[in-house]
Design an enzyme around this catalytic site. Structure first.
Site, mmCIF file in Angstrom:
data_model
loop_
_atom_site.group_PDB
_atom_site.id
_atom_site.type_symbol
_atom_site.label_atom_id
_atom_site.label_comp_id
_atom_site.label_asym_id
_atom_site.label_seq_id
_atom_site.Cartn_x
_atom_site.Cartn_y
_atom_site.Cartn_z
ATOM 1 C CB CYS A 180 27.030 -2.051 -38.866
ATOM 2 S SG CYS A 180 28.335 -3.285 -38.709
ATOM 3 C CB CYS A 214 31.478 -2.438 -40.513
ATOM 4 S SG CYS A 214 30.024 -2.483 -39.471
ATOM 5 C CE LYS A 222 34.335 -0.484 -43.793
ATOM 6 N NZ LYS A 222 34.362 0.690 -42.893
ATOM 7 C CE1 TYR A 224 34.776 3.701 -40.818
ATOM 8 C CE2 TYR A 224 35.103 5.741 -39.626
ATOM 9 C CZ TYR A 224 34.259 4.762 -40.097
ATOM 10 O OH TYR A 224 32.909 4.842 -39.854
ATOM 11 C CD GLU A 263 37.842 0.772 -43.307
ATOM 12 O OE1 GLU A 263 38.110 0.242 -42.218
ATOM 13 O OE2 GLU A 263 36.686 1.174 -43.590
ATOM 14 C CG HIS A 288 59.100 -18.894 -33.211
ATOM 15 N ND1 HIS A 288 59.359 -17.642 -33.726
ATOM 16 C CD2 HIS A 288 59.918 -19.758 -33.871
ATOM 17 C CE1 HIS A 288 60.295 -17.735 -34.643
ATOM 18 N NE2 HIS A 288 60.655 -19.002 -34.763
ATOM 19 C CD GLU A 295 57.502 -15.042 -32.634
ATOM 20 O OE1 GLU A 295 58.188 -15.499 -31.692
ATOM 21 O OE2 GLU A 295 57.510 -15.511 -33.797
#
Length: 449
Positions: free
Chosen positions: A44, A49, A52, A179, A183, A438, A443
């Protein structure tokens, strides 16, 4: 008398899971050593990760700079310098590696920068021949990129090597539909590569909700990323003048400057001496463990990707902590694998937690589906037609929200909070009762009717 050992715990593999297990065990008073043959931090931090995600940030500026003009900024044509991004990312990786080392040092964990193998139920042998004993051995060696058995496969690279490229390829072929493939397709495309994803199956991201993954495919095609499905590799040839010729079943050959293998990861157990010690291995060499991470040998445990349960860094960290609390902290702890959120940092990113629509219909029978299909406000002003999709999967019997699936800007950041609601078993009426913030994209989660 109880037998004494050199260490109470010996950890093989200093990735995220191994480091957490080592430092927490030491904090509980155990005498701990950890062996790492490459660099502290594991996949990682060093080649996964973290670097990346930094490349993804860098690549995203390609669209951000274009969009800025619609927001009134006089942005000149910009030149991208790959070595600057690459070297800055590698420098950050080195900084993080130092932090991991400091964490172990502060907790008085002995770090051994050598390969270690299991040579007995309570014995480990180091690369220099030194043998040490331990009351408990923990295997945390992670997983390794799979390279298919195809003639010329050695001409491709994996995610291990991709962070050190000299240049960005003009033509990139990425093998796989998971993934990692999606990616890096986004990264290379934004950095002006011509990208083709080649998948031997008929779909991408098969574990994600069908509507969400189909939306990613549509957007990726619109951006110019090409996809070839049901296309097994036959052979790869390296041209004398440089470049590759990639031969696929049922397709014309493809010429490329780079082939990235992203066809899965396998547990890293070969050569560790586990089977000789009596440790039972499952498919792909994964270590079989029980709910307390214990293998078939009582003194040997395993956590993280090497068990091939859930190949996610946060899961490995949870398992490492649970192991330490259970074995050395007097606090028996087990990891709950239900409703683990996950994300794909594609372009745009997707994220999901809980059951997909298909899973819910199969398991629950009565299901209600709520969706919001919209353009993010920023995309509207930027003149981009790219649409986000949010989806709630609801149990029709009790109104419990059993799944949330999203694609759109910042989807992983939004889902992290929303995942708490699914984990807590909140209902659709409780979502409806929550006042929206908002204007935000998030939302939409409380406005679906």
């Amino acid at each position: 008398m109880a037998k004494t050992y050199d260490y109470d715990l010996f950890v093989i593999g200093a990735g995220s899971g191994g480091v957490r297990a080592a430092r927490v065990s030491a904090a509980h008073g155990a005498r701990v050593a950890i062996a790492e043959e490459f660099r502290v931090g594991g996949t990682c931090v060093i080649r996964g990760c973290v670097p990346k995600k930094l490349l993804i940030y860098g690549a995203h500026f390609a669209e951000d700079l274009q969009d800025a003009r619609r927001f009134g900024w006089d942005v000149p044509d910009c030149k991208f310098d790959w070595p600057v991004l690459r070297d800055n990312v590698l420098a950050e990786v080195e900084r993080l590696e130092g932090i991991y080392g400091e964490i172990l040092e502060r907790n008085e964990v002995e770090v051994i920068h050598q390969r270690a193998t299991v040579s007995g139920v309570n014995e480990v042998t180091l690369a220099d021949g030194t043998k040490v004993s331990a009351g408990t051995i923990l295997i945390a060696t992670g997983a390794w990129p799979m390279i298919p058995d195809v003639p010329g496969a050695e001409h491709g690279i994996t995610s291990n090597e991709v962070f050190n490229l000299d240049t960005i390829p003009k033509r990139a072929v990425i093998a796989g539909g998971g993934y990692i493939a999606n990616e890096f397709a986004g990264i290379f495309h934004q950095l002006k590569s011509d990208v083709t994803i080649v998948n031997r199956g008929d779909r991408i991201l098969r574990h994600y909700d069908e509507q969400v993954r189909d939306r990613l495919l549509q957007i990726s095609l619109t951006k110019g990323i090409k996809f070839l499905f049901n296309a097994p590799f036959e052979k790869i040839e390296k041209k004398a003048e440089g470049g590759l010729v990639i031969h696929l079943a049922g397709q014309d050959p493809i010429e490329a400057d780079l082939l990235l293998w992203a066809v899965g990861r396998v547990p890293r157990t070969p050569g560790l001496g586990l089977e000789e010690a009596g440790v039972k291995l499952g498919k792909n060499g994964a270590i079989e463990v029980d709910e307390d991470n214990q293998s078939s040998v009582p003194s040997i445990y395993a956590i993280g990707d090497v068990t091939d349960r859930v190949q996610l860094t946060p899961v490995a960290i949870r398992e490492g902590h649970a192991f330490a609390d259970t074995i050395f902290g007097g606090k028996p702890t087990r990891v709950d694998y239900e409703n683990i959120p996950s994300a794909v940092f594609s372009h745009p990113p997707i994220a999901g937690v809980g059951m997909t629509e298909a899973e819910a219909r199969e398991r629950l029978g009565s299901v209600k589906i709520y969706t919001s299909d919209f353009r993010a406000m920023k995309n509207v002003l930027a003149g981009r037609n790219e649409r986000a999709l949010y989806k709630l999967v609801v149990d029709g019997e009790n109104e419990k929200v059993v799944g949330i699936h999203m694609i759109g800007p910042d989807a992983p950041e939004i889902l992290q909070s929303a995942a708490i609601a699914v984990k807590a078993g909140l209902t659709k009426p409780q979502f409806d009762d929550t006042v929206a913030i908002h204007p935000t994209m998030a939302e939409e989660l409380v406005l679906m009717r």
